[in-house]
Structure formats: structure tokens, C-alpha cells
Design an enzyme around this catalytic site. Structure first.
Site, short mmCIF file in Angstrom:
data_model
loop_
_atom_site.label_atom_id
_atom_site.label_comp_id
_atom_site.label_asym_id
_atom_site.label_seq_id
_atom_site.Cartn_x
_atom_site.Cartn_y
_atom_site.Cartn_z
N HIS A 180 -9.46 0.89 -0.39
CA HIS A 180 -8.77 1.94 0.38
C HIS A 180 -9.79 2.91 0.96
O HIS A 180 -10.85 3.13 0.39
CB HIS A 180 -7.80 2.70 -0.53
N ASP B 155 2.07 2.13 3.97
CA ASP B 155 1.24 3.32 3.70
C ASP B 155 2.12 4.53 3.37
O ASP B 155 1.91 5.63 3.87
CB ASP B 155 0.33 3.62 4.88
N HIS C 134 1.77 4.80 -2.11
CA HIS C 134 0.95 5.66 -2.95
C HIS C 134 1.74 6.62 -3.84
O HIS C 134 2.88 6.98 -3.53
CB HIS C 134 0.00 6.46 -2.07
N GLU D 147 0.86 -1.20 0.00
CA GLU D 147 0.00 0.00 0.00
C GLU D 147 0.89 1.24 0.00
O GLU D 147 1.07 1.90 1.01
CB GLU D 147 -0.94 0.02 1.20
#
Length: 328
Positions: free
Chosen positions: A163, A287, A9, A7
Site C-alpha cells: 500500500h 479503497d 481500510h 482494499e
């Protein structure tokens, strides 16, 4: 030990411009979360990102467009942005095949285009699945118009990562307002509300019978199951009495759900998820860049957590590789 973080981004400038030009209401979180240093890191797909990965001890990032994705755009714009974002991710993976993999961004405002783009992204571009942000404005992920997209994901054996996304303005006003402007937004979004939003999407899929219709569909939830996973003991008997489902919610969790920590370094939550979904359904993530911490915290967490060697290796990389067909 190979460490794959799933995850992680990105945010291209073209998507920022598309968000600004989209019909209101706009998601208020990006202005607070995606500027400054985060903004620089979201845009960097080369040396800066690789250096921070090395510092964290992360071997591979699975790149994905950050929230709210393409969900609030007009259909035409969403289709155009999906192609551009997915091509960008694919080019980045091609330049650094040992360091990057990718999730597709999908144009959910155009339900007919979404499965086509998913198939293109997986079959032609080599992306490993898709990341969606739950609702498409007022339309939840279990809406019948989105069923072909989910069916295509099952056909392709491509996992769908749900998400978080900021709740609708009316929900924020009803449930999260009245403390103070900054606190209200934090409570509605990354403090609590958007985790309920993401978890609710998985609950709705199960309650609507999607996993009965599509028994091989695989969903990923971040933040150790987005709160709702810890309420399976409550939901299972309640929905057994009220819904005509073929299996229990506990069975759906153990057969249609993977969970990842999203940079929440909690052994307590990890162990509880291990009990709920089993060792083969734990995935690792940081993240990035939102939970970035200096000092190698990601690798240290994986190395120090109380797991036997086989479960640790699955958590670090093996479960993801098996899920996405990179190993037997």
C-alpha cells in the site's frame, strides 16, 4: 455475482494513539485524510460499514489497517499493535464470516517478529495475507532484514499487498515542495508521490532478485499498478542490460504480481492491466472509505466494464478466492 473488495481500510483508536506517541517525523497525511466522516467509517466495523457495503453492492470486504500502518512505530509498540489489530480483524471476521475477510498488519520495525506475526495471523487467525506500506522509515521492502518476512509469505502462500505511504520528509522537500502547503502535501501523497513510492517497492523487489529467490511470492499493487506497471516496456530492456536477473520484468509482472483498481473506475486502465498481467491477476477493490461514492458505483463498474463473463467473474471474486486458497 459475488463482489469481493480487497482494499478496504480500518483505523482503531489505539493505532491513532500509537502514531501520536511514535518518534518523529510523523506521517502528515492522516490528519488530512482520516478525520471527520472518514474517521467514523474507518472505526466502524458493524452496522454502518455493512450498510455502506450493501449500498455499494459489495458482498465482502477484506479489511486492512490504513496507511502508514505500523511502519513508523518503535519495535515494541509495533509488535503490540500488530497483535491487537490482527485480533480485532479476526474477531470482526468471526462475527460476520460472510461479509469480512482480513489482511494482517505486520510489525516491520521488528524484522524478527514480522514473520512470526504473519504466521500467527494466517495459521491461527485465518487472515488471508498481509498489507504493508512499503518502507519502514528508511528501510525499503527489499532490505535483507525483511527477507524472512517475504519468505514466510511465500511459504504460507499468503499474498502481500503493498500500500502507498507518504514519502520521507527529505524526498517531499526535494521533489514536492514549493507550490503551497496543501498542494505540496497532496502532490507528495495521494495526488502522485505515494503511488510512486508503492510502485517503486515492487520494482525494487524485482531488481534486487527477490522474485528469483522467492519465485512463488505474490505481491498486490493497488491503483492499477501504482504507475510503474505502465513502464514495463521501458524497464524490461533497461534492466536486462544492467541486472543479472533470471527473468524479465514482464515475466515478474505476469507471475508475481496482482493488480487492483482501488476505487479508480477506469476501464482504460483496467484493459491495459489486463494486457500486462493477464485476466487471472485482476482483483477488485473500492479503497473504502476514501473513494466511497453513493449510488452503487462499485457494482455498476464491474457489471458494465467490457469483459467476457469468465474474466468478469474472476475480477469480481474468483481470482481472489483462487489466490487465497478459497477455491481450486
Amino acid at each position: 455475482m459475488r463482489l469481493i473488495a480487497i482494499e478496504e481500510h480500518i483505523l482503531p483508536s489505539a493505532v491513532r494513539k500509537a502514531w501520536a506517541a511514535a518518534p518523529e517525523p510523523h506521517d502528515p497525511v492522516s490528519a488530512a485524510a482520516d478525520g471527520g466522516e472518514n474517521g467514523v467509517r474507518l472505526a466502524d466495523l458493524e452496522a454502518g460499514r455493512l450498510a455502506l457495503m450493501d449500498e455499494q453492492g459489495v458482498d465482502v470486504q477484506v479489511l486492512s489497517l490504513t496507511t502508514p500502518g505500523l511502519h513508523n512505530l518503535t519495535p515494541d509498540t509495533a509488535v503490540d499493535m500488530a497483535c491487537r489489530v490482527n485480533d480485532l480483524i479476526a474477531r470482526t471476521c468471526a462475527r460476520h464470516p460472510d461479509r469480512f475477510q482480513g489482511f494482517a498488519a505486520l510489525p516491520t520495525p521488528d524484522p524478527d517478529a514480522a514473520p512470526r506475526e504473519l504466521e500467527r495471523a494466517v495459521r491461527e487467525l485465518g487472515l488471508k495475507g498481509a498489507l504493508v506500506c512499503g518502507r519502514t522509515r528508511e528501510r525499503h521492502l527489499d532490505h535483507p532484514s525483511l527477507r524472512p518476512m517475504l519468505a514466510k509469505a511465500e511459504e504460507l502462500r499468503a499474498p502481500i499487498f503493498i500500500h502507498p505511504q507518504t514519502p520521507l520528509a527529505a524526498v517531499r522537500a526535494a521533489n514536492y515542495a514549493g507550490i503551497g502547503e496543501t498542494a505540496d502535501l497532496a502532490l507528495a501523497a495521494f495526488g502522485l508521490g505515494w503511488h510512486y513510492e508503492a510502485g517503486l517497492q515492487w520494482v525494487r523487489l524485482a531488481a534486487a532478485g527477490v522474485f528469483d529467490e522467492l519465485p512463488d511470492l505474490q505481491i498486490i499493487l493497488g491503483h492499477w499498478g501504482e504507475v510503474v506497471l505502465f513502464y514495463l516496456e521501458r524497464m524490461t530492456p533497461v534492466f536486462e542490460r544492467t541486472l543479472d536477473l533470471r527473468r524479465s520484468f514482464t515475466d515478474y509482472a505476469r507471475n508475481n504480481l496482482y493488480v487492483t483498481g482501488s476505487g479508480m473506475w477506469s476501464e482504460t486502465y483496467l484493459q491495459r492491466c489486463l494486457e500486462i498481467v493477464g485476466p487471472e491477476r485482476l482483483l477488485f477493490s473500492t479503497d473504502f472509505p476514501y473513494q466511497y461514492r453513493p449510488g452503487g458505483a462499485p457494482r455498476r463498474f464491474v457489471e458494465d466494464v467490457s469483459l467476457d463473463d469468465a474474466v468478469r467473474a474472476g475480477f469480481a471474486h474468483g481470482n481472489w478466492e483462487r489466490l487465497t486458497g478459497q477455491t481450486d
